[in-house]
Motif scaffolding. Structure first.
Motif, mmCIF file in Angstrom:
data_model
loop_
_atom_site.group_PDB
_atom_site.id
_atom_site.type_symbol
_atom_site.label_atom_id
_atom_site.label_comp_id
_atom_site.label_asym_id
_atom_site.label_seq_id
_atom_site.Cartn_x
_atom_site.Cartn_y
_atom_site.Cartn_z
ATOM 1 N N VAL A 68 0.840 -1.203 0.000
ATOM 2 C CA VAL A 68 0.000 0.000 0.000
ATOM 3 C C VAL A 68 0.875 1.252 0.000
ATOM 4 O O VAL A 68 1.776 1.392 0.839
ATOM 5 C CB VAL A 68 -0.943 0.010 1.223
ATOM 6 C CG1 VAL A 68 -1.582 1.381 1.401
ATOM 7 C CG2 VAL A 68 -2.008 -1.067 1.064
ATOM 8 N N LEU B 281 -10.220 6.749 3.147
ATOM 9 C CA LEU B 281 -9.823 5.428 2.671
ATOM 10 C C LEU B 281 -11.073 4.557 2.593
ATOM 11 O O LEU B 281 -11.740 4.324 3.600
ATOM 12 C CB LEU B 281 -8.796 4.811 3.625
ATOM 13 C CG LEU B 281 -8.127 3.517 3.158
ATOM 14 C CD1 LEU B 281 -7.288 3.779 1.899
ATOM 15 C CD2 LEU B 281 -7.248 2.933 4.262
ATOM 16 N N GLU C 180 -6.900 6.390 -6.769
ATOM 17 C CA GLU C 180 -6.783 7.525 -5.848
ATOM 18 C C GLU C 180 -7.020 8.811 -6.624
ATOM 19 O O GLU C 180 -6.627 8.936 -7.788
ATOM 20 C CB GLU C 180 -5.405 7.551 -5.189
ATOM 21 C CG GLU C 180 -5.257 8.664 -4.164
ATOM 22 C CD GLU C 180 -3.898 8.653 -3.474
ATOM 23 O OE1 GLU C 180 -3.547 9.693 -2.888
ATOM 24 O OE2 GLU C 180 -3.199 7.630 -3.533
ATOM 25 N N LEU D 148 0.606 5.485 0.099
ATOM 26 C CA LEU D 148 -0.299 6.595 0.396
ATOM 27 C C LEU D 148 0.501 7.873 0.599
ATOM 28 O O LEU D 148 1.628 7.832 1.105
ATOM 29 C CB LEU D 148 -1.114 6.324 1.667
ATOM 30 C CG LEU D 148 -2.115 5.166 1.659
ATOM 31 C CD1 LEU D 148 -2.639 4.945 3.069
ATOM 32 C CD2 LEU D 148 -3.255 5.445 0.700
ATOM 33 N N ALA E 20 -8.842 7.350 -1.520
ATOM 34 C CA ALA E 20 -8.148 6.176 -2.033
ATOM 35 C C ALA E 20 -9.058 4.975 -1.836
ATOM 36 O O ALA E 20 -9.660 4.811 -0.779
ATOM 37 C CB ALA E 20 -6.819 5.958 -1.315
ATOM 38 N N VAL F 81 -9.100 0.961 -1.642
ATOM 39 C CA VAL F 81 -8.220 -0.181 -1.456
ATOM 40 C C VAL F 81 -9.026 -1.452 -1.651
ATOM 41 O O VAL F 81 -10.159 -1.569 -1.198
ATOM 42 C CB VAL F 81 -7.545 -0.144 -0.059
ATOM 43 C CG1 VAL F 81 -8.567 -0.210 1.061
ATOM 44 C CG2 VAL F 81 -6.512 -1.250 0.088
ATOM 45 N N VAL G 208 -3.957 -0.322 -3.147
ATOM 46 C CA VAL G 208 -4.705 0.864 -3.566
ATOM 47 C C VAL G 208 -4.964 0.737 -5.058
ATOM 48 O O VAL G 208 -4.031 0.698 -5.861
ATOM 49 C CB VAL G 208 -3.929 2.155 -3.261
ATOM 50 C CG1 VAL G 208 -4.664 3.363 -3.827
ATOM 51 C CG2 VAL G 208 -3.743 2.323 -1.753
ATOM 52 N N LYS H 63 -8.417 -1.698 5.341
ATOM 53 C CA LYS H 63 -8.507 -0.314 5.808
ATOM 54 C C LYS H 63 -8.055 -0.178 7.269
ATOM 55 O O LYS H 63 -7.232 0.670 7.595
ATOM 56 C CB LYS H 63 -9.942 0.207 5.659
ATOM 57 C CG LYS H 63 -10.500 0.175 4.256
ATOM 58 C CD LYS H 63 -11.831 0.889 4.145
ATOM 59 C CE LYS H 63 -12.923 0.274 5.002
ATOM 60 N NZ LYS H 63 -13.303 -1.082 4.564
#
Length: 321
Positions: free
Chosen positions: A25, A37, A218, A27, A208, A210, A215, A45
């Motif tokens: 992941v 998220l 985004e 970010l 984003a 997931v 991900v 998450k």
């Protein structure tokens, strides 16, 4: 807002009992923004939040929060963040003011500083009229506002909100949205997980999505809606036979199918030519479609396009995931 992000994560991985929950992941969250998220059940998450808030360690990857490494500088990260879970964690036997003063003392404030900070937060969160009452008498929405107020006693740079409006009625949820939006104006960065896609649409600067521990998309809510859904054509069919035939014909292109109301939806670019083509395809004899409507896409449409199913009211993170 500075160039240095409030949160930055690269290649986060985490497995539980041989099950890979996070598979790399990445970010980046700007300071003074709201970042949401989203993801289906078990997407990772809550695990992501737990890693970023130093509650669990990643198996691989790196992350910095409020300028500090979540592995090397765990204590400094914790001094600069706050984490509010799905359920209020305030003391029912104390008043709202007492809860805030207690949290201030636990945060290292003097007695006088804790009292001043409590009074300021009671005003900020519109709790002055109930501040002297025991929390056991509060409504759900008022308890959540107090819970959020206690999380800000220490003036955190980053606040993690894990489904903050779960269980609230629509009026209380609207009130919480107003409070959360107000946090950003004071310079706090908000990292939000939510099961309510409207919430992310209303509050988030960036979203984003997931899925499967990665991900998959985004961007701002508007960018995601334009990129993955654009417009939606809603059709109401004349009878169950016509509905079943349309669903079979459209297959995976049907983003929603509601048998109870004989309605379905299909993505479109919104042009007259494409709408006509879809209507001709579904209803060549002009008898199957009773009415239709064209709508701008929602984050729910984006969610479905990216994860393969629509989010539901029970779209919550399972424990440990």
């Amino acid at each position: 807002m500075t160039d240095q992000p409030a949160i930055e994560a690269t290649g986060l991985e985490k497995s539980y009992g041989g099950v890979k929950v996070l598979a790399g992941v990445d970010l980046r969250v700007a300071r003074g923004s709201v970042f949401a998220l989203l993801g289906p059940n078990g997407a990772g998450k809550t695990t992501t939040v737990r890693i970023l808030s130093t509650l669990v360690r990643a198996d691989a990857g790196r992350a910095r929060v409020a300028g500090f490494d979540v592995e090397r500088d765990r204590r400094l990260v914790r001094r600069n963040i706050s984490l509010t879970g799905q359920f209020a964690s305030v003391d029912d036997l104390q008043t709202g003011a007492e809860n805030l003063r207690m949290m201030g003392r636990l945060s290292g404030l003097s007695r006088a500083q804790a009292r001043r900070r409590a009074d300021d937060l009671l005003v900020q969160f519109d709790l002055t009229t109930v501040g002297r009452r025991r929390v056991a008498t509060y409504s759900g929405g008022t308890r959540r506002r107090l819970d959020l107020a206690t999380s800000l006693v220490g003036n955190p740079q980053v606040i993690f909100l894990d489904e903050p409006t779960t269980g609230l009625d629509p009026h209380a949820r609207q009130g919480m949205w107003h409070v959360i939006a107000g946090l950003v104006t004071s310079g706090v960065t908000v990292f939000l997980t939510t099961q309510y896609l409207e919430e992310a649409d209303r509050l988030a600067d960036r979203v984003a999505v997931v899925d499967g521990g990665r991900v998959v998309a985004e961007g701002s809510p508007a960018e995601l809606k334009t990129r993955f859904a654009d417009q939606r054509l809603d059709l109401t069919l004349a009878d169950p036979a016509a509905f079943e035939a349309a669903c079979t014909l459209l297959g995976r292109r049907a983003v929603r199918c509601d048998r109870d109301h004989l309605t379905l939806a299909v993505a479109t670019d919104g042009s007259a030519a494409h709408v006509r083509a879809l209507l001709d395809e579904v209803d060549p004899h002009r008898r199957a479609v009773r009415r239709f409507a064209l709508h701008d896409a929602t984050l729910d449409d984006v969610f479905l396009a990216l994860t393969g199913h629509a989010a539901t009211a029970s779209e919550k993170e399972t424990a440990g995931v």
